[in-house]
Design an enzyme around this catalytic site. Structure first.
Site, PDB file in Angstrom:
ATOM      1  CB  CYS A 380      15.737  63.461 -17.845  1.00 61.44           C
ATOM      2  SG  CYS A 380      17.497  62.648 -18.065  1.00 61.44           S
ATOM      3  CB  CYS A 383      16.998  65.753 -21.267  1.00 57.85           C
ATOM      4  SG  CYS A 383      17.058  63.740 -21.546  1.00 57.85           S
TER       5      CYS A 383
END
Length: 460
Positions: A380, A383
């Site tokens: 991600c 993230c």
């Protein structure tokens, strides 16, 4: 480069290059005729305009560690045209075949004073020349790590005088540098990798700088580094850093020379008689800090002169970490021979939790200490963007009585995380109080260290 378009009527700069140090310049190419430059302002008019348009450095009583508009290289309009995040991919496609000059012009047009050029003191001086040729105001910043070559500092001075600008320098935190050097010595990166030193001296100062901007301009090229830069777009939502408004998608990253070959960059520098780093004539191609940069031999790739004691495909310091897509870059491979995704939040201050570990946290009503846990997926980009902040937060909380953990919540664990851990999207951050079984979900998209620390302090 035979493009012609209307530029602003004046360039707020100067081509004065008088200096006691004679900086080498790229040799002229035959009878090449560069685009005619507009009439330059006299130094008197320039200084007058700067004084009227720029606030003094001491005008703000509160310190701001991000790039300060009052130190602007060349004063740009305060308000630029807004660009929505969802339009960036479309814009990248539109500019795919555009020249660097066109891309630079578009970037400066759209973001005004909220964009700045990142200058490392190497061949990315081409970016400053392109910005100068647009006729638009522009800003330049650089990261002074404290360990650059003398030749790089000399180039900074020469570039400032050549273009009549002031580079906005960002410095590492002296306390962090002191702690690193006292604990691990001056050359620890030769033993345990360059990431820790780069995080202190480069990544964190860059993060502070970018928090004062909505966009930045880099000199990344697709041919610069095997495995990490081959797919960089002309313009993108920055996958690793946050901008002025905070949160994911708040910063746009422009790469005007992404599609340009290194040899063409040098042809441009020679044609325009641009000052260059004298280290280039000594065999240096990619130039960084002095201990981590060396000349390359004929036939070697330019990035082989950086961090030569490490994996040849992992030549990133953290400034462009979003380029690294999988663990094959770091030499990690699954047992079936296919590349796996590189894990993140990998530090001694962050505890890796398994599903049973998280289940135990959920059951406890009287914990020994509170916990802060991020639910993440290493692939991600959001993230990845908060990794630096979360790692720094963990370092700050070490020994404070608050445990910091991570739980990979994708794949087989996603359904569990959605049902039991309030997972909506990645990343999700939870605080487990000391005397309560119910986890409290962090509600904000702002994931900088100060915001996360305020959340923890309000609940601990």
């Amino acid at each position: 480069m035979a493009l012609a378009f209307t530029s602003s009527s004046v360039i707020h700069g100067s081509l004065s290059s008088s200096s006691s140090y004679e900086q080498p310049k790229a040799a002229q190419l035959g009878t090449f005729q560069p685009l005619e430059r507009p009439q330059l302002l006299s130094s008197t008019v320039l200084n007058s305009r700067r004084r009227s348009a720029v606030k003094p450095l001491n005008a703000e009583p509160k310190r701001n560690d991000s790039i300060v508009p009052s130190a602007a290289t060349i004063v740009a309009p305060e308000v630029g045209e807004n660009v929505e995040a969802e339009d960036i991919e479309k814009l990248a496609k539109e500019l795919q075949n555009a020249s660097p000059l066109e891309v630079m012009d578009k970037a400066l047009e759209k973001f005004g004073d909220d964009i700045a050029i990142a200058f490392s003191g190497a061949e990315d001086v081409a970016l400053i020349e392109y910005a100068h040729l647009t006729g638009r105001p522009y800003r330049v910043f650089s990261l002074d790590t404290g360990r650059l070559n003398p030749e790089t500092y000399q180039l900074f001075d020469t570039v400032e005088k050549h273009y009549g600008i002031r580079i906005e320098y960002m410095f590492p935190d002296s306390v962090e540098v002191q702690a690193l050097v006292r604990t691990k010595g001056l050359f620890s990166f030769y033993e345990d990798g360059h990431q820790e030193c780069c995080r202190v001296r480069k990544v964190r100062p860059l993060r502070r700088a970018l928090k004062g901007l909505r966009a930045w301009i880099t000199g990344q090229r697709k041919d610069q580094s095997p495995g990490t830069r081959s797919e960089i777009p002309i313009v993108q939502v920055d996958p690793s850093f946050e901008g002025l408004d905070g949160g994911a998608g708040s910063l746009v990253k422009w790469n005007p020379v992404a599609n340009v070959d290194g040899k063409d960059i040098w042809n441009f520098l020679r044609a325009m008689n641009v000052p260059v780093n004298s280290l280039h004539s000594q065999g240096y191609v990619s130039i960084g800090c002095e201990p981590c940069t060396r000349p390359v031999l004929p036939g070697q790739h330019e990035r082989e002169g950086r961090w030569w004691w490490e994996d040849a495909k992992a030549k990133e310091c953290g400034l462009h970490k979003g380029n690294i897509k999988d663990e094959s870059v770091n030499g990690a491979v699954q047992t079936n021979g296919t590349a796996t995704i590189a894990d993140i939040f990998d530090t001694k201050d962050i505890v890796t939790l398994s599903k049973p570990g998280v289940e135990n946290l959920l059951k406890l009503e009287d914990r020994r200490e509170p916990w802060l846990v991020v639910l993440y997926a290493p692939w991600c980009q959001f993230c990845q963007a908060m990794e630096g902040s979360y790692v720094e937060l963990a370092e700050k909380l070490a020994g404070s009585g608050v445990k910091v953990g991570k739980f990979r919540a994708d794949g087989d664990q996603k359904a569990f995380a959605q049902q039991e851990l309030q997972l909506g999207s990645f990343p999700t951050i939870l605080f487990f109080p000391k005397h309560s079984s119910k986890a409290i979900k962090y509600p904000s998209e702002k994931r900088d260290v100060d915001s996360l620390l305020a959340f923890v302090n309000a609940l601990r």
